[in-house]
Design an enzyme around this catalytic site. Structure first.
Site, PDB file in Angstrom:
ATOM      1  N   HIS A  13       0.864  -1.200   0.000  1.00 14.93           N
ATOM      2  CA  HIS A  13       0.000   0.000   0.000  1.00 14.93           C
ATOM      3  C   HIS A  13       0.893   1.240   0.000  1.00 14.93           C
ATOM      4  CE1 HIS A  13      -3.802   2.194   1.412  1.00 14.93           C
ATOM      5  NE2 HIS A  13      -2.895   3.124   1.143  1.00 14.93           N
ATOM      6  N   HIS A  15       1.601   5.412  -1.738  1.00 14.85           N
ATOM      7  CA  HIS A  15       1.256   6.580  -2.563  1.00 14.85           C
ATOM      8  C   HIS A  15       2.537   7.150  -3.160  1.00 14.85           C
ATOM      9  CE1 HIS A  15      -2.883   6.812  -1.020  1.00 14.85           C
ATOM     10  NE2 HIS A  15      -2.336   6.300   0.073  1.00 14.85           N
ATOM     11  N   ASN A  41      -5.088   7.285  -6.256  1.00 15.03           N
ATOM     12  CA  ASN A  41      -5.812   8.536  -5.926  1.00 15.03           C
ATOM     13  C   ASN A  41      -5.065   9.775  -6.417  1.00 15.03           C
ATOM     14  OD1 ASN A  41      -3.840   8.150  -3.888  1.00 15.03           O
ATOM     15  ND2 ASN A  41      -5.038   9.259  -2.360  1.00 15.03           N
ATOM     16  N   LYS A  99      -9.129  -0.310  -5.844  1.00 17.30           N
ATOM     17  CA  LYS A  99      -9.158   0.400  -4.567  1.00 17.30           C
ATOM     18  C   LYS A  99     -10.521   1.043  -4.331  1.00 17.30           C
ATOM     19  CE  LYS A  99      -7.837   2.299  -0.772  1.00 17.30           C
ATOM     20  NZ  LYS A  99      -6.612   2.768  -0.184  1.00 17.30           N
ATOM     21  N   HIS A 136     -10.440   1.137   1.846  1.00 12.25           N
ATOM     22  CA  HIS A 136     -10.219   2.145   2.892  1.00 12.25           C
ATOM     23  C   HIS A 136     -11.405   2.003   3.843  1.00 12.25           C
ATOM     24  CE1 HIS A 136      -8.668   6.059   4.515  1.00 12.25           C
ATOM     25  NE2 HIS A 136      -9.865   5.970   5.073  1.00 12.25           N
ATOM     26  N   HIS A 174      -4.605  -0.605   5.949  1.00 10.55           N
ATOM     27  CA  HIS A 174      -4.104   0.183   7.084  1.00 10.55           C
ATOM     28  C   HIS A 174      -5.006   0.103   8.310  1.00 10.55           C
ATOM     29  CE1 HIS A 174      -6.870   2.990   5.215  1.00 10.55           C
ATOM     30  NE2 HIS A 174      -6.025   3.357   4.283  1.00 10.55           N
ATOM     31  N   LEU A 219      -4.944   9.449   7.940  1.00 11.95           N
ATOM     32  CA  LEU A 219      -6.226   8.749   8.004  1.00 11.95           C
ATOM     33  C   LEU A 219      -6.041   7.301   7.589  1.00 11.95           C
ATOM     34  CD1 LEU A 219      -8.544  11.521   6.553  1.00 11.95           C
ATOM     35  CD2 LEU A 219      -8.516  10.674   8.908  1.00 11.95           C
ATOM     36  N   ASP A 247       1.420   2.721   3.476  1.00 12.31           N
ATOM     37  CA  ASP A 247       0.568   3.901   3.283  1.00 12.31           C
ATOM     38  C   ASP A 247       1.404   5.183   3.334  1.00 12.31           C
ATOM     39  OD1 ASP A 247      -1.731   5.272   2.675  1.00 12.31           O
ATOM     40  OD2 ASP A 247      -2.521   5.270   4.712  1.00 12.31           O
ATOM     41  N   ALA A 263      -3.935  14.915   5.189  1.00 14.78           N
ATOM     42  CA  ALA A 263      -3.681  13.676   5.934  1.00 14.78           C
ATOM     43  C   ALA A 263      -2.591  12.883   5.238  1.00 14.78           C
ATOM     44  CB  ALA A 263      -4.954  12.852   6.006  1.00 14.78           C
TER      45      ALA A 263
HETATM   46  O1  DOR Z   1      -3.358   9.656   5.562  1.00 13.46           O
HETATM   47  C1  DOR Z   1      -3.708   9.312   4.456  1.00 13.46           C
HETATM   48  N1  DOR Z   1      -3.167   9.847   3.336  1.00 13.46           N
HETATM   49  N2  DOR Z   1      -4.672   8.413   4.329  1.00 13.46           N
HETATM   50  C2  DOR Z   1      -5.191   8.079   3.151  1.00 13.46           C
HETATM   51  O2  DOR Z   1      -6.074   7.254   3.122  1.00 13.46           O
HETATM   52  C3  DOR Z   1      -4.747   8.752   1.909  1.00 13.46           C
HETATM   53  C4  DOR Z   1      -3.413   9.295   2.063  1.00 13.46           C
HETATM   54  C5  DOR Z   1      -3.031  10.261   0.971  1.00 13.46           C
HETATM   55  O3  DOR Z   1      -3.282   9.979  -0.203  1.00 13.46           O
HETATM   56  O4  DOR Z   1      -2.439  11.289   1.286  1.00 13.46           O
HETATM   57 ZN    ZN Z   2      -3.349   5.102   1.469  1.00 11.10          ZN
END
Ligand code: DOR
Ligand code: ZN
Length: 352
Positions: A13, A15, A41, A99, A136, A174, A219, A247, A263
């Site tokens: 997981h 980003h 995302n 997702k 999520h 997560h 989050l 994450d 977040a």
């Molecule tokens: O803290 C987070 N950041 N939680 C998520 O689910 C998305 C992520 C983000 O893309 O920044």
């Molecule tokens: Zn994530």
């Protein structure tokens, strides 16, 4: 144990963003992980096979020479997702998973699912072809307290989903609560969970220690200490349905240090070293390989990586930040702090 060699781990997981941010963060992941499940995302979200292929090419272009790293692409589930497009991407080996963001749950989730019932046909198809759904797991109902959103999600969404699609492969992403750990522990082999290193290391006090700490805000939000302890037990247990997912979620510093901050914690710089620290503290280094390198591939039906990574009890100072063009930076989790474990080597697994 002062040294530990394991199959090269994967991050289930992650980003990576796009553009200059992508170029800045990819090398940090590629130095420690063989593969990563890349979150879709972006703005606009990755919803088509063509978008995923183009994004994958941009990621590969950012991998430094000499490192082998395979991004595993995901499709972003919307109310209008076409089951044929997903199936085509999965069967061609472009999409590894789908997702599910509940609309409004987190960063760039505005295009997410407004109600699980909108995805019935898509989920039926995914169940049939063995395509994993990554969830999520937080309700977005503003009446539900932010610290309860994951536990309420289990009751309102996860239990009915598992009942309607018992053979669908589902990853509860997560997880942050004892309730989610208990739920996944009791589930069959079609349900798994990823656990981040920050949720293993911090509880909710970290967000408010001596003042508001925007770099500790993510989050799902960090929970009470009892939940962190449940997560540490699950991660280090060696049980096959728990595996590594950082994450790691980079944001430019100014978007976190502001009146309404984003977040996400950026943990990619020293993720495997920090997981090693947690497993060491729990006296469970022998289970790190299962969590980081074996359980994830087994769930996804893939072979473990053919290389190894060696970790050593050798202190290092985590760099404070990763620089971006224009004087911007991403603040690192544990930045500027000394941590006890380091990567000391990587090699190919010797042939039998
Ligand atoms: O803290 C987070 N950041 N939680 C998520 O689910 C998305 C992520 C983000 O893309 O920044
Ligand atoms: Zn994530």
């Amino acid at each position: 144990m002062d040294q530990l060699t394991l199959r090269k781990p994967d991050d289930w997981h992650l980003h990576l963003r796009d553009g200059a941010m992508l170029d800045a963060v990819v090398p940090w992941t590629a130095r420690q992980f063989g593969r990563a499940i890349v979150m879709p995302n972006l703005l606009p979200p990755v919803t088509t096979v063509a978008q995923a292929l183009a994004y994958k090419a941009r990621i590969l272009a950012a991998v430094p020479g000499g490192l082998e790293f395979t991004p595993l692409m995901t499709a972003y589930l919307t109310d209008g997702t076409d089951a044929d497009e997903l199936a085509r991407g999965f069967e061609d080996g472009v999409f590894a998973a789908v997702k599910l963001y509940p609309a409004g749950a987190t960063t760039n989730s505005a295009s997410g699912l407004t109600d699980i019932s909108k995805a019935t046909a898509v989920l039926e198809r995914m169940q049939k072809i063995g395509m994993p759904l990554l969830v999520h797991g937080e309700v977005t109902d503003p009446a539900v307290d932010i610290f309860d959103r994951e536990a309420v999600f289990i009751e309102r969404v996860m239990i009915p989903l598992r009942k309607d699609f018992p053979e669908l492969k589902v990853v509860f992403e997560h997880v942050t609560t004892r309730q989610a750990v208990d739920y996944v522990s009791a589930a069959d082999a079609h349900t798994a969970a990823t656990i981040t290193v920050h949720h293993l290391m911090i509880n909710r006090n970290a967000i408010f220690q001596g003042g508001i700490r925007p770099h500790m805000y993510c989050l799902p939000i960090a929970k009470r200490e009892e939940h962190r302890q449940a997560l540490r037990q699950a991660a280090t247990s060696g049980k096959p349905n728990f595996f590594l997912g950082t994450d790691s979620a980079p944001h430019p510093r100014h978007t976190k240090e502001t009146g309404c901050g984003c977040a996400g914690l950026f943990t990619a710089v020293a993720a495997i070293e920090l997981y090693a620290q947690v497993f060491d503290e729990e006296g469970a280094l022998a289970n790190l390989e299962a969590f980081a390198s074996l359980n994830g591939p087994a769930f996804y039906g893939l072979a473990p990586n053919s290389q190894t990574l060696t970790l050593a009890r050798m202190a290092q100072t985590v760099p404070a930040h990763v620089d971006l063009p224009g004087g911007e930076a991403i603040v690192n989790f544990k930045g500027g702090e000394q941590i006890p474990w380091s990567i000391s080597g990587a090699a190919a697994v010797p042939a039998d």
